[in-house]
Design an enzyme around this catalytic site. Structure first.
Site, PDB file in Angstrom:
ATOM      1  N   SER A   1       0.864  -1.179   0.000  1.00 57.30           N
ATOM      2  CA  SER A   1       0.000   0.000   0.000  1.00 57.30           C
ATOM      3  C   SER A   1       0.900   1.228   0.000  1.00 57.30           C
ATOM      4  O   SER A   1       2.082   1.147   0.367  1.00 57.30           O
ATOM      5  CB  SER A   1      -0.883   0.009   1.254  1.00 57.30           C
ATOM      6  OG  SER A   1      -1.498   1.262   1.448  1.00 57.30           O
TER       7      SER A   1
ATOM      8  N   TYR B   1      -2.050  -1.430  10.467  1.00 49.65           N
ATOM      9  CA  TYR B   1      -2.133  -1.659   9.025  1.00 49.65           C
ATOM     10  C   TYR B   1      -0.886  -1.110   8.338  1.00 49.65           C
ATOM     11  O   TYR B   1      -0.281  -1.784   7.493  1.00 49.65           O
ATOM     12  CB  TYR B   1      -3.392  -0.997   8.468  1.00 49.65           C
ATOM     13  CG  TYR B   1      -3.629  -1.232   7.000  1.00 49.65           C
ATOM     14  CD1 TYR B   1      -4.152  -2.445   6.548  1.00 49.65           C
ATOM     15  CD2 TYR B   1      -3.338  -0.247   6.050  1.00 49.65           C
ATOM     16  CE1 TYR B   1      -4.376  -2.668   5.197  1.00 49.65           C
ATOM     17  CE2 TYR B   1      -3.553  -0.466   4.699  1.00 49.65           C
ATOM     18  CZ  TYR B   1      -4.079  -1.676   4.279  1.00 49.65           C
ATOM     19  OH  TYR B   1      -4.290  -1.896   2.943  1.00 49.65           O
TER      20      TYR B   1
END
Length: 273
Positions: A142, A155
């Site tokens: 990401s 995350y």
């Protein structure tokens, strides 16, 4: 990479980016797609769309946090459908919460799926690819693997970990003719994030755009694939002016509930004038 006639395994294939990637790979001429996710009925829906392209779909309902189940399923899949030419590690979960309010079970789930689940299936498939002396592994990280985001501490940590894991594997597995690629989507409009408080000024992309970027990156042989101009701007800004980017990240962070209510009240007062 030429996708024609290839056998490809995609984790997290039942929704969001994983689903879009599976459909795009089918559209690009893959011969067989092995679809992995926890929810079997959703996999059936994706398989129906894939088979419309004339591509064989194999369904594996697996929880990647269960290493024994994964080991058995991958051994059987390789025996029945292998060799697997391309592995796309897309399975992941995300929870949004200020760190001081984070819940340990959610933290453990993010680490178990995003990192350990990816490690488990990659280890099983990479060993077999090494024997075949060919293969490609795509790990979906990401933009948060480059620039950590407030309210997404765990995350972000897992996505940073995926980039480090990918970089290490890229060096180690190259001697076995195995390529390792990291895909770095920015905020993507999927079911997983629809209930999140989104970051201000960030324009979300779509799963389809991410999937198309992956295909272009595979064709070019790019080791890291960024998606969208915002990602390039953020990464270069972080390289050149990391202190400024950290301040910008704080400004972009979602408002707390109290701040949100106050802002809505101010807007209501302003509109009533």
């Amino acid at each position: 990479m030429n996708l024609q006639g290839k056998t490809i395994l995609v984790t997290g294939a039942s929704r969001g980016i994983g689903r879009a990637i599976a459909l795009e790979l089918a559209h690009q001429g893959a011969q067989r797609l092995i679809l992995v996710a926890r929810t079997y009925p959703r996999l059936v829906e994706v398989a129906t769309e894939i088979e419309a392209f004339g591509v064989e779909a194999v369904l594996l309902a697996l929880d990647l946090a269960q290493p024994r189940e994964v080991n058995i399923a991958i051994a059987q899949a390789w025996r029945d459908y292998g060799p697997i030419h391309l592995l796309v590690n897309c399975a992941g979960v995300a929870y949004q919460a200020p760190f001081l309010q984070s819940q340990l079970p959610q933290v453990q789930e993010e680490i178990a799926i995003n990192l350990m689940g990816m490690y488990t299936i990659t280890r099983l498939i990479a060993r077999r690819m090494a024997v075949q002396r060919q293969g490609t592994i795509v790990n979906v990280s990401s933009l948060m693997g480059k620039i950590a985001a407030p309210t997404m501490a765990t995350y972000s940590a897992t996505k940073f970990g995926i980039l480090g894991f990918s970089q290490a594997l890229r060096s180690e597995l190259s001697v076995h003719n195995i390529r390792v690629i990291a895909l770095l989507p920015s905020l993507t409009d999927t079911d997983m994030v629809r209930n999140f408080q989104w970051f201000r000024w960030v324009i979300p992309t779509t799963p389809q755009i991410v999937a198309q970027a992956l295909v272009r990156g595979l064709q070019r042989g790019t080791p890291e694939i960024l998606v969208g101009w915002q990602s390039y701007l953020a990464v270069w800004g972080n390289r050149l002016m990391p202190g400024m980017m950290e301040r910008v990240s704080r400004l972009m962070a979602p408002l707390s509930e109290k701040q949100h209510i106050l802002e809505q009240f101010k807007k209501a007062v302003a509109n009533s004038r």
